[in-house]
Design a protein around this motif. Structure first.
Motif, PDB file in Angstrom:
ATOM      1  N   ASP A  20       0.858  -1.182   0.000  1.00 13.90           N
ATOM      2  CA  ASP A  20       0.000   0.000   0.000  1.00 13.90           C
ATOM      3  C   ASP A  20       0.897   1.235   0.000  1.00 13.90           C
ATOM      4  O   ASP A  20       1.534   1.545   1.011  1.00 13.90           O
ATOM      5  N   PRO A  21       0.985   1.951  -1.124  1.00 19.42           N
ATOM      6  CA  PRO A  21       1.882   3.106  -1.196  1.00 19.42           C
ATOM      7  C   PRO A  21       1.480   4.247  -0.260  1.00 19.42           C
ATOM      8  O   PRO A  21       2.284   5.129   0.020  1.00 19.42           O
ATOM      9  N   ASP A  22       0.238   4.241   0.250  1.00 16.70           N
ATOM     10  CA  ASP A  22      -0.206   5.297   1.156  1.00 16.70           C
ATOM     11  C   ASP A  22       0.038   4.950   2.629  1.00 16.70           C
ATOM     12  O   ASP A  22      -0.207   5.785   3.502  1.00 16.70           O
ATOM     13  N   SER A  23       0.518   3.761   2.910  1.00 18.18           N
ATOM     14  CA  SER A  23       0.753   3.334   4.288  1.00 18.18           C
ATOM     15  C   SER A  23       1.993   4.020   4.857  1.00 18.18           C
ATOM     16  O   SER A  23       2.945   4.311   4.129  1.00 18.18           O
ATOM     17  N   SER A  24       1.985   4.258   6.161  1.00 21.30           N
ATOM     18  CA  SER A  24       3.141   4.887   6.802  1.00 21.30           C
ATOM     19  C   SER A  24       4.196   3.855   7.222  1.00 21.30           C
ATOM     20  O   SER A  24       5.305   4.222   7.592  1.00 21.30           O
ATOM     21  N   HIS A  25       3.851   2.570   7.184  1.00 16.24           N
ATOM     22  CA  HIS A  25       4.827   1.521   7.484  1.00 16.24           C
ATOM     23  C   HIS A  25       4.427   0.227   6.788  1.00 16.24           C
ATOM     24  O   HIS A  25       3.287   0.053   6.373  1.00 16.24           O
ATOM     25  N   VAL A  26       5.402  -0.663   6.663  1.00 17.11           N
ATOM     26  CA  VAL A  26       5.180  -1.971   6.047  1.00 17.11           C
ATOM     27  C   VAL A  26       5.700  -3.017   7.030  1.00 17.11           C
ATOM     28  O   VAL A  26       6.808  -2.884   7.545  1.00 17.11           O
ATOM     29  N   ALA A  27       4.924  -4.026   7.315  1.00 17.21           N
ATOM     30  CA  ALA A  27       5.343  -5.110   8.198  1.00 17.21           C
ATOM     31  C   ALA A  27       5.559  -6.371   7.367  1.00 17.21           C
ATOM     32  O   ALA A  27       4.676  -6.789   6.617  1.00 17.21           O
ATOM     33  N   TYR A  28       6.738  -6.965   7.482  1.00 20.86           N
ATOM     34  CA  TYR A  28       7.043  -8.208   6.789  1.00 20.86           C
ATOM     35  C   TYR A  28       7.047  -9.336   7.812  1.00 20.86           C
ATOM     36  O   TYR A  28       7.626  -9.222   8.881  1.00 20.86           O
ATOM     37  N   ASP A  29       6.407 -10.442   7.461  1.00 21.03           N
ATOM     38  CA  ASP A  29       6.468 -11.615   8.326  1.00 21.03           C
ATOM     39  C   ASP A  29       7.490 -12.588   7.734  1.00 21.03           C
ATOM     40  O   ASP A  29       8.237 -12.243   6.831  1.00 21.03           O
ATOM     41  N   ARG A  30       7.512 -13.807   8.226  1.00 20.08           N
ATOM     42  CA  ARG A  30       8.513 -14.758   7.739  1.00 20.08           C
ATOM     43  C   ARG A  30       8.189 -15.280   6.338  1.00 20.08           C
ATOM     44  O   ARG A  30       9.014 -15.950   5.733  1.00 20.08           O
ATOM     45  N   TRP A  31       7.000 -14.996   5.802  1.00 21.14           N
ATOM     46  CA  TRP A  31       6.628 -15.468   4.475  1.00 21.14           C
ATOM     47  C   TRP A  31       7.046 -14.442   3.431  1.00 21.14           C
ATOM     48  O   TRP A  31       6.244 -13.936   2.673  1.00 21.14           O
ATOM     49  N   PHE A  32       8.319 -14.151   3.410  1.00 17.50           N
ATOM     50  CA  PHE A  32       8.881 -13.158   2.520  1.00 17.50           C
ATOM     51  C   PHE A  32      10.044 -13.790   1.771  1.00 17.50           C
ATOM     52  O   PHE A  32      10.664 -14.730   2.239  1.00 17.50           O
ATOM     53  N   ASP A  33      10.336 -13.274   0.612  1.00 15.28           N
ATOM     54  CA  ASP A  33      11.460 -13.685  -0.219  1.00 15.28           C
ATOM     55  C   ASP A  33      11.357 -15.185  -0.571  1.00 15.28           C
ATOM     56  O   ASP A  33      10.299 -15.648  -0.985  1.00 15.28           O
ATOM     57  N   TYR A  34      12.436 -15.978  -0.418  1.00 12.34           N
ATOM     58  CA  TYR A  34      12.421 -17.368  -0.875  1.00 12.34           C
ATOM     59  C   TYR A  34      11.373 -18.197  -0.135  1.00 12.34           C
ATOM     60  O   TYR A  34      10.822 -19.144  -0.699  1.00 12.34           O
ATOM     61  N   ARG A  35      11.058 -17.857   1.115  1.00 11.27           N
ATOM     62  CA  ARG A  35      10.031 -18.596   1.855  1.00 11.27           C
ATOM     63  C   ARG A  35       8.655 -18.376   1.227  1.00 11.27           C
ATOM     64  O   ARG A  35       7.835 -19.280   1.196  1.00 11.27           O
ATOM     65  N   ARG A  36       8.404 -17.177   0.728  1.00 11.48           N
ATOM     66  CA  ARG A  36       7.141 -16.883   0.039  1.00 11.48           C
ATOM     67  C   ARG A  36       7.034 -17.717  -1.245  1.00 11.48           C
ATOM     68  O   ARG A  36       5.993 -18.288  -1.534  1.00 11.48           O
TER      69      ARG A  36
END
Length: 174
Positions: A20-36
């Motif tokens: 969301d480009p309008d969000s003030s922050h982004v939260a990444y969980d463990r389902w990111f990058d190669y795990r995703r």
């Protein structure tokens, strides 16, 4: 050069987490990058560890040095890599591990170790990468402690960003 990617490069926009480009922050969980990618059953354009060597690298299937370990031992993988091209290269051997009986609630595999070396044109070298068996421990929410389960644990290897190949399983002795 010896530069290798520290993250996957997506094949298309659908491979990325929502943004969301309008969000003030982004939260990444463990389902990111190669795990995703593992969880979605997709293949990135370039895997973690990919390097743009200007030569031709070949590797023989890697092997796990010992498939039964004491809890204070290292998981070690060795692979023979040949440089059949015209330029010196620095291939990267990347190791991943995960529980063999994983039910899908956790990541299938996690990055655990890596090693690289320089290989001249026409040369072959055995490259070894390792990580401590304690890196196979999982956090037990109920007890609030890390637990090293006896096994089996699967081990994968990748050479300079090739799709990880399953090498086999290791068991950790109690």
């Amino acid at each position: 050069g010896g530069g290798h990617l520290v993250a996957c490069i997506p094949r298309d926009e659908d491979d990325l987490p929502p943004f969301d480009p309008d969000s003030s922050h982004v939260a990444y969980d463990r389902w990111f990058d190669y795990r995703r990618y593992d969880r979605l059953g997709r293949t990135p354009l370039f895997n973690i560890g990919h390097g743009s060597a200007q030569t031709v690298l070949r590797s023989k299937a890697g092997r796990i040095v010992s498939d039964t370990l004491a809890p204070d031992a290292d998981v070690e993988v060795r692979a023979v890599i040949s440089n059949d091209g015209p330029c010196t290269a620095e291939p990267l051997l990347t190791l991943f591990a995960g529980r063999a009986n994983e039910d899908g609630s956790r990541e299938r595999r996690s990055l655990r170790g890596f090693a690289k070396c320089e290989i001249a044109p026409g040369e072959s070298k055995e490259l070894a990468a390792r990580f401590p068996a304690t890196d196979l421990a999982l956090f037990d929410v109920a007890s609030g402690e890390w637990r090293l389960e006896a096994g089996p644990h699967r081990v994968w290897a990748s050479i300079s960003g090739t799709p990880p190949s399953l090498l086999g399983e290791v068991r950790v002795r109690p």
